[in-house]
Design an enzyme around this catalytic site. Structure first.
Site, PDB file in Angstrom:
ATOM      1  N   LYS A   1       0.640  -1.371   0.066  1.00 36.39           N
ATOM      2  CA  LYS A   1      -0.053  -0.313   0.130  1.00 36.39           C
ATOM      3  C   LYS A   1       0.997   1.211   0.085  1.00 36.39           C
ATOM      4  O   LYS A   1       2.244   1.096  -0.016  1.00 36.39           O
ATOM      5  CB  LYS A   1      -0.999  -0.206   1.196  1.00 36.39           C
TER       6      LYS A   1
ATOM      7  N   TYR B   1      13.849  30.299  10.095  1.00 30.94           N
ATOM      8  CA  TYR B   1      13.012  30.847  10.031  1.00 30.94           C
ATOM      9  C   TYR B   1      12.679  31.195  12.029  1.00 30.94           C
ATOM     10  O   TYR B   1      12.914  30.415  12.009  1.00 30.94           O
ATOM     11  CB  TYR B   1      11.724  29.934   9.304  1.00 30.94           C
TER      12      TYR B   1
HETATM   13  C1  LIG Z   1      -0.498  -1.754   6.787  1.00 27.80           C
HETATM   14  C2  LIG Z   1      -1.328  -3.770   6.869  1.00 27.80           C
HETATM   15  C3  LIG Z   1      -0.115  -4.274   7.550  1.00 27.80           C
HETATM   16  C4  LIG Z   1       1.135  -4.645   7.086  1.00 27.80           C
HETATM   17  O1  LIG Z   1       2.022  -3.860   8.535  1.00 27.80           O
HETATM   18  P1  LIG Z   1       3.309  -3.744   8.944  1.00 27.80           P
HETATM   19  O2  LIG Z   1       3.513  -3.558  10.537  1.00 27.80           O
HETATM   20  O3  LIG Z   1       3.777  -3.018   7.879  1.00 27.80           O
HETATM   21  O4  LIG Z   1       4.156  -5.010   8.492  1.00 27.80           O
HETATM   22  C5  LIG Z   1      -0.862  -5.374   7.459  1.00 27.80           C
HETATM   23  N1  LIG Z   1      -2.326  -5.468   7.489  1.00 27.80           N
HETATM   24  C6  LIG Z   1      -2.774  -4.409   7.534  1.00 27.80           C
HETATM   25  C7  LIG Z   1      -4.196  -4.644   7.643  1.00 27.80           C
HETATM   26  C8  LIG Z   1      -2.285  -3.581   7.143  1.00 27.80           C
HETATM   27  O5  LIG Z   1      -3.134  -2.076   7.357  1.00 27.80           O
END
Ligand SMILES: *Cc1c(COP(=O)(O)O)cnc(C)c1O
Length: 363
Positions: free
Chosen positions: A38, A251
Site C-alpha cells: 500500500k 525562520y
Molecule cells: C499495513 C498493514 C499491514 C502491514 O503492516 P506492517 O506493520 O507494515 O508489517 C498488515 N495488515 C494490515 C491490515 C495493514 O493495514
C-alpha cells in the site's frame, strides 16, 4: 530528475527488499507470506517493488485502495490482490473486472457482495482489538450465517505487535483463533504483520502480511534490526558559511550560532519529507562527521553545523547522508518524534530516484 540537477538522491535497494521478503517468508513458514505494498510500496515505488517481490516468490499482495489494486493488477497479471480499506457496495464490478479481492468487514458490504452474486473471492476482516476496520466479534455468528462461499482469507490485525510483552497480543491471537473456528472453514487465516511474524508460532496461522520489514524498518524495535536496509538518501551542500559574529539562523530565529562556527545549507526540506519536527533536533552525516541541524527545517532547505567536520569535506556540492548506514529511517523517525513508516511514506518526489537490482531471481 537527474543526479546532476537534483538536490537530493534517493537510492532504493531492490535486492534488499527481495532478501527481506525471503527472510520473512522463512520466519513465517510453514505459513505463506504475502507482501503489503500500500501507499506506493511504503513510498519506495510500487512499479519497481511489486515485480521484484513477485520474482522472489510472493503471490499474495495487499493494498489499501482500489486504485492501488488496479495499478498493481496492470503490473502483475497473475498475483492475488486484496484491497484492505475501500468500499464494496456500488463498486463490486470494479473488483471483479480487475480481479481484486475486497477485504470485507461490515455487514452492509458483505450483503452487497452477496447480492452482486459474489463476483470473485473475498477476504473477511474481523476486528479483535484494533477498533478500526472489521466486523465486531459479536457479529461473527451473523457473518458465519451469511458466510460467502468465496471467502478465501479470514483476517484480523494486531494493534501492538511491536511490543512483544503487550497483553493485547495473546488476547487478539486467542480471539482470532475463535473467529477462525467459527467462520474459517476453507479460508486461509491471516493475523501477523511484520512484527507479528516475530511473536512466535502461535501468531502464524496460514498467511503473514508483512509491510514495513520488507522495506528495511525494524520489526523488533527492542532488538537489533534483522532486516537489510533498503533506502539511502543524500542531500547536496549548496552553500558553506563561516560565521564571524553571533547570528540567528532560519525562520523564527530559533537558533543562534557563535563566531567561528561553520554552517552548511543543504537542499532538502520538509517538502521532500524531511519532517519539520526535526527542527533543531535531527542531524545529517558528512563522511564520518555528525552535523546537527541548526534552526528550523524550511520547505526546501536545512542548515547544519559543520564546525567539527574536516575542512576538506566541507564544500559546496558535497553530499551529506540523511538516511544510510549511519542513520536508519527508524533513527530519523526517533529524532522526528514519529515512526519509520511515516518517514518512508513521506519521501518526496523531487529526489533523483535510483533503484538497484543486481541479484537475479533466487530460483
Ligand atoms: C499495513 C498493514 C499491514 C502491514 O503492516 P506492517 O506493520 O507494515 O508489517 C498488515 N495488515 C494490515 C491490515 C495493514 O493495514
Amino acid at each position: 530528475m537527474s543526479e546532476t540537477t537534483a538536490n537530493a538522491v534517493l537510492e532504493i535497494d531492490l535486492d534488499a527488499i527481495a532478501a527481506n521478503w525471503a527472510t520473512l517468508a522463512a520466519g513465517a513458514a510453514p505459513a505463506d507470506c504475502a507482501g503489503v505494498v500500500k501507499a506506493d510500496a511504503y513510498g519506495l515505488g510500487l512499479d519497481r517493488v511489486a515485480p521484484v517481490l513477485r520474482e522472489a516468490g510472493c503471490r499474495t499482495f495487499f493494498v489499501a485502495q482500489i486504485d492501488e489494486g488496479i495499478a498493481l493488477r496492470r503490473l502483475l497479471g497473475d498475483a492475488e490482490i486484496a484491497v484492505l480499506s475501500a468500499p464494496v457496495a456500488g463498486v463490486e464490478q470494479i473488483y471483479a473486472d480487475n480481479r481484486l479481492m475486497p477485504v470485507i468487514g461490515d455487514l452492509p458490504s458483505l450483503r452487497a457482495w452477496r447480492a452482486a452474486g459474489e463476483p470473485g473471492p473475498s477476504a473477511l476482516h474481523v476486528d479483535t482489538g484494533m477498533t478500526r476496520l472489521g466486523f465486531n466479534p459479536s457479529e461473527v455468528q451473523l457473518v458465519a450465517a451469511e458466510r460467502p462461499s468465496g471467502a478465501a482469507i479470514v483476517m484480523s490485525h494486531l494493534a501492538c505487535a511491536d511490543e512483544p510483552d503487550h497483553p493485547l497480543n495473546p488476547a487478539q491471537r486467542d480471539a482470532f483463533a475463535e473467529v477462525v473456528e467459527a467462520i474459517g472453514c476453507g479460508a486461509r487465516a491471516s493475523l501477523a504483520n511484520s512484527s507479528g511474524i516475530f511473536l512466535g508460532a502461535g501468531y502464524r496461522f496460514d498467511l503473514a502480511r508483512p509491510g514495513m520489514a520488507l522495506y528495511g524498518l525494524n520489526p523488533t524495535p527492542e532488538r537489533p534490526n534483522p532486516m537489510r536496509p533498503a533506502v539511502t538518501l543524500r542531500g547536496r551542500i549548496l552553500q558553506v558559511r563561516r560565521i564571524d559574529t553571533e547570528v540567528p539562523v532560519g525562520y523564527g530565529a530559533t537558533a543562534r550560532v557563535r563566531p567561528s562556527a561553520k554552517l552548511v545549507t543543504i537542499g532538502v526540506g520538509y517538502a521532500d519529507g524531511l519532517l519539520r519536527s526535526l527542527s533543531g533536533r535531527g542531524c545529517v552525516y558528512l563522511g564520518g562527521s555528525r552535523l546537527p541541524l541548526v534552526g528550523r527545517v524550511s520547505m526546501d532547505l536545512i542548515v547544519a553545523d559543520a564546525t567539527h567536520a574536516p575542512e576538506a569535506d566541507v564544500r559546496p556540492g558535497a553530499w551529506v547522508e540523511i538516511i544510510g548506514p549511519r542513520q536508519s529511517p527508524d533513527d530519523l523517525a526517533g529524532e522526528a518524534g514519529t515512526i519509520g513508516y511515516e518517514i518512508l511514506t513521506s519521501l518526496g518526489h523531487r529526489y533523483a530516484r535510483r533503484w538497484h537490482r543486481a541479484e537475479g531471481p533466487s530460483e
